[in-house]
Design an enzyme around this catalytic site. Structure first.
Site, PDB file in Angstrom:
ATOM      1  N   ASN A 183      27.416  38.025  29.678  1.00  0.00           N
ATOM      2  CA  ASN A 183      27.700  39.423  29.365  1.00  0.00           C
ATOM      3  C   ASN A 183      26.400  40.217  29.329  1.00  0.00           C
ATOM      4  O   ASN A 183      25.348  39.687  28.954  1.00  0.00           O
ATOM      5  CB  ASN A 183      28.394  39.550  28.011  1.00  0.00           C
ATOM      6  CG  ASN A 183      29.894  39.375  28.093  1.00  0.00           C
ATOM      7  OD1 ASN A 183      30.545  39.907  28.982  1.00  0.00           O
ATOM      8  ND2 ASN A 183      30.456  38.610  27.163  1.00  0.00           N
ATOM      9  N   ARG A 203      43.328  46.578  43.407  1.00  0.00           N
ATOM     10  CA  ARG A 203      42.539  47.358  44.364  1.00  0.00           C
ATOM     11  C   ARG A 203      41.472  46.509  45.067  1.00  0.00           C
ATOM     12  O   ARG A 203      40.509  47.038  45.587  1.00  0.00           O
ATOM     13  CB  ARG A 203      41.866  48.542  43.649  1.00  0.00           C
ATOM     14  CG  ARG A 203      42.863  49.505  43.012  1.00  0.00           C
ATOM     15  CD  ARG A 203      42.251  50.895  42.825  1.00  0.00           C
ATOM     16  NE  ARG A 203      41.018  50.860  42.064  1.00  0.00           N
ATOM     17  CZ  ARG A 203      40.950  51.036  40.741  1.00  0.00           C
ATOM     18  NH1 ARG A 203      42.066  51.218  40.050  1.00  0.00           N
ATOM     19  NH2 ARG A 203      39.786  51.022  40.110  1.00  0.00           N
ATOM     20  N   TYR A 263      34.487  40.001  23.827  1.00  0.00           N
ATOM     21  CA  TYR A 263      35.779  40.326  23.212  1.00  0.00           C
ATOM     22  C   TYR A 263      35.551  40.640  21.736  1.00  0.00           C
ATOM     23  O   TYR A 263      34.711  40.026  21.084  1.00  0.00           O
ATOM     24  CB  TYR A 263      36.739  39.146  23.324  1.00  0.00           C
ATOM     25  CG  TYR A 263      37.100  38.766  24.747  1.00  0.00           C
ATOM     26  CD1 TYR A 263      37.728  39.670  25.594  1.00  0.00           C
ATOM     27  CD2 TYR A 263      36.844  37.484  25.234  1.00  0.00           C
ATOM     28  CE1 TYR A 263      38.075  39.324  26.897  1.00  0.00           C
ATOM     29  CE2 TYR A 263      37.191  37.115  26.522  1.00  0.00           C
ATOM     30  CZ  TYR A 263      37.809  38.034  27.356  1.00  0.00           C
ATOM     31  OH  TYR A 263      38.150  37.683  28.635  1.00  0.00           O
ATOM     32  N   HIS A 264      36.301  41.595  21.203  1.00  0.00           N
ATOM     33  CA  HIS A 264      36.052  42.028  19.827  1.00  0.00           C
ATOM     34  C   HIS A 264      37.161  41.647  18.858  1.00  0.00           C
ATOM     35  O   HIS A 264      37.249  42.171  17.754  1.00  0.00           O
ATOM     36  CB  HIS A 264      35.813  43.547  19.775  1.00  0.00           C
ATOM     37  CG  HIS A 264      36.878  44.353  20.461  1.00  0.00           C
ATOM     38  ND1 HIS A 264      38.060  44.661  19.858  1.00  0.00           N
ATOM     39  CD2 HIS A 264      36.910  44.917  21.710  1.00  0.00           C
ATOM     40  CE1 HIS A 264      38.800  45.388  20.692  1.00  0.00           C
ATOM     41  NE2 HIS A 264      38.127  45.552  21.827  1.00  0.00           N
ATOM     42  N   SER A 314      42.394  39.944  31.835  1.00  0.00           N
ATOM     43  CA  SER A 314      41.461  39.797  32.961  1.00  0.00           C
ATOM     44  C   SER A 314      41.325  38.336  33.371  1.00  0.00           C
ATOM     45  O   SER A 314      41.268  38.020  34.569  1.00  0.00           O
ATOM     46  CB  SER A 314      40.090  40.369  32.593  1.00  0.00           C
ATOM     47  OG  SER A 314      40.136  41.775  32.451  1.00  0.00           O
ATOM     48  N   GLN A 360      30.546  42.486  30.768  1.00  0.00           N
ATOM     49  CA  GLN A 360      29.968  43.674  30.140  1.00  0.00           C
ATOM     50  C   GLN A 360      29.787  43.530  28.635  1.00  0.00           C
ATOM     51  O   GLN A 360      28.682  43.681  28.115  1.00  0.00           O
ATOM     52  CB  GLN A 360      30.834  44.904  30.430  1.00  0.00           C
ATOM     53  CG  GLN A 360      30.269  46.202  29.872  1.00  0.00           C
ATOM     54  CD  GLN A 360      31.046  47.419  30.352  1.00  0.00           C
ATOM     55  OE1 GLN A 360      31.940  47.315  31.190  1.00  0.00           O
ATOM     56  NE2 GLN A 360      30.707  48.588  29.836  1.00  0.00           N
ATOM     57  N   ASP A 361      30.863  43.207  27.915  1.00  0.00           N
ATOM     58  CA  ASP A 361      30.861  43.264  26.451  1.00  0.00           C
ATOM     59  C   ASP A 361      31.716  42.118  25.927  1.00  0.00           C
ATOM     60  O   ASP A 361      32.753  41.812  26.522  1.00  0.00           O
ATOM     61  CB  ASP A 361      31.454  44.612  26.025  1.00  0.00           C
ATOM     62  CG  ASP A 361      31.179  44.967  24.573  1.00  0.00           C
ATOM     63  OD1 ASP A 361      30.020  44.856  24.155  1.00  0.00           O
ATOM     64  OD2 ASP A 361      32.119  45.378  23.879  1.00  0.00           O
ATOM     65  N   PHE A 376      34.283  36.395  29.712  1.00  0.00           N
ATOM     66  CA  PHE A 376      35.670  36.168  30.141  1.00  0.00           C
ATOM     67  C   PHE A 376      36.334  34.987  29.424  1.00  0.00           C
ATOM     68  O   PHE A 376      37.544  34.827  29.483  1.00  0.00           O
ATOM     69  CB  PHE A 376      35.786  35.960  31.659  1.00  0.00           C
ATOM     70  CG  PHE A 376      35.473  37.186  32.471  1.00  0.00           C
ATOM     71  CD1 PHE A 376      36.384  38.230  32.559  1.00  0.00           C
ATOM     72  CD2 PHE A 376      34.259  37.307  33.136  1.00  0.00           C
ATOM     73  CE1 PHE A 376      36.090  39.364  33.306  1.00  0.00           C
ATOM     74  CE2 PHE A 376      33.956  38.432  33.872  1.00  0.00           C
ATOM     75  CZ  PHE A 376      34.875  39.469  33.958  1.00  0.00           C
ATOM     76  N   SER A 395      40.441  43.398  35.653  1.00  0.00           N
ATOM     77  CA  SER A 395      41.270  44.085  34.669  1.00  0.00           C
ATOM     78  C   SER A 395      42.597  44.520  35.299  1.00  0.00           C
ATOM     79  O   SER A 395      42.651  44.860  36.489  1.00  0.00           O
ATOM     80  CB  SER A 395      40.525  45.317  34.144  1.00  0.00           C
ATOM     81  OG  SER A 395      41.420  46.238  33.552  1.00  0.00           O
ATOM     82  N   SER A 444      42.584  47.586  37.575  1.00  0.00           N
ATOM     83  CA  SER A 444      41.959  47.654  38.898  1.00  0.00           C
ATOM     84  C   SER A 444      42.225  46.445  39.785  1.00  0.00           C
ATOM     85  O   SER A 444      41.892  46.462  40.967  1.00  0.00           O
ATOM     86  CB  SER A 444      40.438  47.811  38.747  1.00  0.00           C
ATOM     87  OG  SER A 444      39.896  46.747  37.974  1.00  0.00           O
TER      88      SER A 444
END
Length: 299
Positions: free
Chosen positions: A199, A271, A142-143, A164, A139-140, A153, A265, A268
């Site tokens: 990403n 699950r 790492y900051h 993750s 998605q985005d 990743f 993550s 989650s």
């Protein structure tokens, strides 16, 4: 920066100043003409111009395409892989990408932005676009400092693997025989084998997650996924979490293998990510197609 037009401008009769892109193309395809003499103007009014032949129309179109390609080549971002550039060149002169480029330039003037310019497109440098076998969508970036380097990743050495990625390693230890935690988080070894670690958003302001969301990166990376979906066969798309699954909703399931589960993550992972066996399923699919499998241990 080249002038831009909104889509609304195509639906209004009000005359507007031509963009520099249009002017450039016209200059490239329009031959220089000598001034007409008065008697020629009078003759032209009496005799209608004959319609252009198919050959002439084709030549005009080819000249326009060549001019646009020439223009786009001037705006290829730093570090963009050659084979990827050939297929995605048209994106660089689209209004959304020009707005995006301006935004990123201004952000870098005012803030720290990750990854650095030469690493934003690392994913295009690892393998030829036609050698992609697996697509993992993130998605985005790492900051944090020294983390993001253009592969989702993945983090550069010696930065410890984020949670993750640690969970991905745990799944690999149960899914792939002989897999051992590599002691780092750099996934370049996968990328060089044709695993596209992409990403949806390719830059981020330091310490500010999702700060470059909805600025145009999503449209650009959608074009990447669309090209792969339409032009290659037998890819494996790993879609982890609702965001990645939404981005991959248009993937042709008859043409490619789509593997879906929750995001790795810590929030989650229990699950459904643990036990999903996506890595071994990927290799089984590739092997059945006669393709070389991914050595997930090569990190």
């Amino acid at each position: 920066m080249i002038g831009q037009k909104t889509i609304n401008s195509f639906f209004t009769a009000v005359p507007k100043k031509r963009s520099s892109t249009e002017a450039f193309i016209e200059a490239e395809v329009t031959p220089v003409k000598r001034p007409k003499q008065p008697e020629e103007d009078e003759q032209a009014q009496k005799v209608p111009s004959p319609p252009l032949s198919p050959e002439q129309l084709d030549r005009i179109q080819r000249n326009k395409a060549a001019a646009l390609q020439k223009l786009a080549a001037r705006h290829v971002p730093e570090g963009f892989g050659e084979s990827w550039k050939q297929e995605l060149l048209a994106e660089f002169t689209k209004p959304y990408f020009m707005r995006l480029s301006t935004f990123i330039t201004e952000e870098r003037k005012r803030y720290t932005v990750y990854p650095p310019p030469h690493q934003v497109f690392t994913w295009t440098q690892m393998c030829d676009i036609r050698d992609v076998k697996v697509v993992i969508l993130g998605q985005d970036p790492y900051h944090g400092p020294n983390q993001a380097h253009g592969l989702c990743f993945s983090v550069q050495k010696p930065v410890p693997p984020p949670p993750s990625l640690e969970n991905m390693y745990k799944e690999l230890q149960t899914d792939i025989e002989g897999f051992v935690h590599p002691g780092h988080g750099d996934l370049t070894g996968w990328a060089k084998q044709g695993v596209l670690l992409l990403n949806a958003v390719l830059t981020v302001r330091a310490h500010n997650a999702n700060s470059h969301k909805d600025r145009g990166w999503e449209q650009f990376t959608d074009s990447v996924v669309t090209w792969l979906n339409k032009n290659l066969d037998g890819l494996v798309f790993m879609l982890w979490g609702a965001y990645a699954q939404k981005k991959g909703i248009s993937i042709d399931r008859k043409r490619h293998l789509v593997l879906q589960t929750v995001h790795p993550s810590p929030l989650s992972v229990h699950r459904g990510f643990f036990g999903c066996r996506h890595f071994s399923k990927t290799n089984s699919y590739l092997e059945n197609l006669g393709k070389k499998t991914i050595n997930w241990k090569a990190l």
